[in-house]
Design an enzyme around this catalytic site. Structure first.
Site, PDB file in Angstrom:
ATOM      1  N   ARG A  24      88.669 -56.740 -16.556  1.00 14.22           N
ATOM      2  CA  ARG A  24      89.511 -57.393 -15.866  1.00 14.22           C
ATOM      3  C   ARG A  24      90.550 -57.783 -16.842  1.00 14.22           C
ATOM      4  O   ARG A  24      91.676 -58.184 -16.430  1.00 14.22           O
ATOM      5  CB  ARG A  24      88.738 -58.325 -14.977  1.00 14.22           C
ATOM      6  CG  ARG A  24      88.146 -58.016 -13.791  1.00 14.22           C
ATOM      7  CD  ARG A  24      87.234 -58.928 -13.125  1.00 14.22           C
ATOM      8  NE  ARG A  24      85.869 -58.712 -13.644  1.00 14.22           N
ATOM      9  CZ  ARG A  24      84.861 -59.396 -13.252  1.00 14.22           C
ATOM     10  NH1 ARG A  24      85.225 -60.439 -12.344  1.00 14.22           N
ATOM     11  NH2 ARG A  24      83.687 -59.011 -13.501  1.00 14.22           N
ATOM     12  N   GLU A  51      95.098 -53.032 -23.408  1.00 17.75           N
ATOM     13  CA  GLU A  51      93.930 -53.775 -23.596  1.00 17.75           C
ATOM     14  C   GLU A  51      94.447 -55.323 -23.744  1.00 17.75           C
ATOM     15  O   GLU A  51      95.516 -55.524 -24.246  1.00 17.75           O
ATOM     16  CB  GLU A  51      93.049 -53.344 -24.839  1.00 17.75           C
ATOM     17  CG  GLU A  51      91.878 -54.189 -25.085  1.00 17.75           C
ATOM     18  CD  GLU A  51      90.855 -54.334 -23.976  1.00 17.75           C
ATOM     19  OE1 GLU A  51      91.032 -54.608 -22.891  1.00 17.75           O
ATOM     20  OE2 GLU A  51      89.514 -53.901 -24.427  1.00 17.75           O
ATOM     21  N   ASP A  52      93.772 -56.235 -23.477  1.00 19.66           N
ATOM     22  CA  ASP A  52      94.065 -57.715 -23.454  1.00 19.66           C
ATOM     23  C   ASP A  52      93.919 -58.131 -24.905  1.00 19.66           C
ATOM     24  O   ASP A  52      94.963 -58.585 -25.528  1.00 19.66           O
ATOM     25  CB  ASP A  52      93.157 -58.539 -22.762  1.00 19.66           C
ATOM     26  CG  ASP A  52      91.639 -58.418 -22.788  1.00 19.66           C
ATOM     27  OD1 ASP A  52      91.266 -57.390 -23.273  1.00 19.66           O
ATOM     28  OD2 ASP A  52      90.844 -59.068 -22.071  1.00 19.66           O
ATOM     29  N   ASP A  93      89.015 -56.919 -30.724  1.00 21.38           N
ATOM     30  CA  ASP A  93      88.208 -57.980 -31.353  1.00 21.38           C
ATOM     31  C   ASP A  93      87.385 -57.021 -32.441  1.00 21.38           C
ATOM     32  O   ASP A  93      87.974 -56.624 -33.683  1.00 21.38           O
ATOM     33  CB  ASP A  93      87.196 -58.631 -30.471  1.00 21.38           C
ATOM     34  CG  ASP A  93      86.509 -59.673 -31.077  1.00 21.38           C
ATOM     35  OD1 ASP A  93      86.982 -60.268 -32.027  1.00 21.38           O
ATOM     36  OD2 ASP A  93      85.321 -60.335 -30.618  1.00 21.38           O
ATOM     37  N   LYS A 103      92.743 -59.188 -33.159  1.00 24.19           N
ATOM     38  CA  LYS A 103      91.910 -59.957 -34.030  1.00 24.19           C
ATOM     39  C   LYS A 103      91.374 -59.074 -35.341  1.00 24.19           C
ATOM     40  O   LYS A 103      90.257 -58.525 -35.299  1.00 24.19           O
ATOM     41  CB  LYS A 103      90.849 -60.760 -33.587  1.00 24.19           C
ATOM     42  CG  LYS A 103      91.022 -61.861 -32.616  1.00 24.19           C
ATOM     43  CD  LYS A 103      89.398 -62.604 -32.156  1.00 24.19           C
ATOM     44  CE  LYS A 103      89.806 -63.348 -30.938  1.00 24.19           C
ATOM     45  NZ  LYS A 103      88.068 -63.630 -30.470  1.00 24.19           N
ATOM     46  N   ASP A 149      89.155 -64.265 -20.453  1.00 23.79           N
ATOM     47  CA  ASP A 149      88.297 -65.089 -19.659  1.00 23.79           C
ATOM     48  C   ASP A 149      87.311 -65.637 -20.903  1.00 23.79           C
ATOM     49  O   ASP A 149      86.937 -65.018 -21.935  1.00 23.79           O
ATOM     50  CB  ASP A 149      87.466 -64.459 -18.680  1.00 23.79           C
ATOM     51  CG  ASP A 149      86.564 -63.338 -19.145  1.00 23.79           C
ATOM     52  OD1 ASP A 149      86.985 -62.415 -20.061  1.00 23.79           O
ATOM     53  OD2 ASP A 149      85.169 -63.765 -18.849  1.00 23.79           O
TER      54      ASP A 149
HETATM   55  P1  IMP Z   1      85.620 -55.723 -28.954  1.00 29.10           P
HETATM   56  O1  IMP Z   1      84.641 -54.586 -28.128  1.00 29.10           O
HETATM   57  O2  IMP Z   1      84.654 -56.749 -29.785  1.00 29.10           O
HETATM   58  O3  IMP Z   1      86.848 -55.423 -29.458  1.00 29.10           O
HETATM   59  O4  IMP Z   1      85.642 -56.827 -27.539  1.00 29.10           O
HETATM   60  C1  IMP Z   1      86.915 -56.448 -26.794  1.00 29.10           C
HETATM   61  C2  IMP Z   1      86.667 -57.375 -25.387  1.00 29.10           C
HETATM   62  O5  IMP Z   1      86.196 -58.359 -25.827  1.00 29.10           O
HETATM   63  C3  IMP Z   1      88.173 -57.826 -24.867  1.00 29.10           C
HETATM   64  O6  IMP Z   1      88.442 -56.753 -23.932  1.00 29.10           O
HETATM   65  C4  IMP Z   1      87.831 -59.045 -24.187  1.00 29.10           C
HETATM   66  O7  IMP Z   1      87.260 -58.802 -22.870  1.00 29.10           O
HETATM   67  C5  IMP Z   1      86.734 -59.464 -24.912  1.00 29.10           C
HETATM   68  N1  IMP Z   1      87.137 -60.594 -25.911  1.00 29.10           N
HETATM   69  C6  IMP Z   1      87.195 -60.404 -27.128  1.00 29.10           C
HETATM   70  N2  IMP Z   1      87.508 -61.500 -27.980  1.00 29.10           N
HETATM   71  C7  IMP Z   1      87.948 -62.562 -26.869  1.00 29.10           C
HETATM   72  C8  IMP Z   1      88.537 -63.871 -27.151  1.00 29.10           C
HETATM   73  O8  IMP Z   1      88.888 -64.224 -27.933  1.00 29.10           O
HETATM   74  N3  IMP Z   1      88.670 -64.223 -25.680  1.00 29.10           N
HETATM   75  C9  IMP Z   1      88.406 -63.594 -24.415  1.00 29.10           C
HETATM   76  N4  IMP Z   1      87.831 -62.349 -24.440  1.00 29.10           N
HETATM   77  C10 IMP Z   1      87.665 -61.890 -25.869  1.00 29.10           C
HETATM   78 MG    MG Z   2      86.720 -60.134 -21.101  1.00 27.78          MG
END
Ligand code: IMP
Ligand code: MG
Length: 184
Positions: free
Chosen positions: A51, A107-108, A111, A139, A167
């Protein structure tokens, strides 16, 4: 506003103000428009990951000055906390075929990169003509797997952020800015 009806409760600082968010999104829209305008043929489909991307998507597609269609996909990568599990499950798939289309994934925040890396693999398998990646926030210091980002709004430090679609336990998505969560 006091107590339980304060949507900002638990936010310790504003990281990206509403005005700055608008500037970032407008800049991305221009960059994306300029990039695709140079293509000989264009059949653009912009895909948002739900979302988290829903607020960003709404603003971004309006700042892209090209014909396009919109679709969404829901994948699950995070539980209710702040730590990535690394596993991704498709909860809601796309509504249309992306074969021979120019796909822009939105993507939002990226990370660890785990979520997007898996989603990209899945999308590539469906034979789009082209595939580009846009993220509102990035990040870089947290990256575990490489993600080839084409359009990036802003690199941020290793802080857990909320608002503008992002969120914590499904809350704070409606903040009109990006704030840092007070994790005590
Ligand atoms: P990744 O798989 O670690 O790259 O995580 C990606 C997902 O984790 C994003 O689409 C977000 O939904 C969530 N996410 C990662 N960091 C944050 C943050 O600082 N705040 C909120 N959601 C995050
Ligand atoms: Mg999320």
């Amino acid at each position: 506003m006091a107590g339980s009806l304060d949507r900002e409760q638990g936010i310790k600082e504003v990281l990206i103000s509403t005005e700055r968010v608008e500037e970032i999104v407008a800049g991305l829209g221009q960059e994306i428009t300029a990039y695709y305008r140079d293509q000989e043929k264009l059949d653009l489909i912009v895909i948002g990951l739900l979302r988290g991307s829903f607020v960003f998507m709404a603003d971004l597609v309006r700042s892209i000055d090209l014909p396009l269609i919109v679709d969404f996909m829901t994948v699950q990568s995070y539980g209710d906390g702040t730590v990535s599990t690394g596993d991704v499950k498709v909860v809601m798939d796309l509504d249309q075929s992306i074969e021979n289309k120019d796909v822009l994934m939105v993507e939002d925040i990226i990370d660890s990169g785990n979520t997007f890396n898996k989603v990209i693999g899945l999308i590539r398998h469906r034979d789009p003509r082209s595939l580009k990646i846009c993220t509102f926030l990035n990040k870089p210091s947290r990256r575990v797997v490489d993600v080839p980002i084409d359009f990036c709004g802003l690199d941020i430090p290793d802080k857990f952020v909320c608002g503008y679609g992002l969120d914590f336990s499904q809350r704070y998505r409606n903040l009109p800015y990006v704030g840092v969560l007070d994790q005590g």
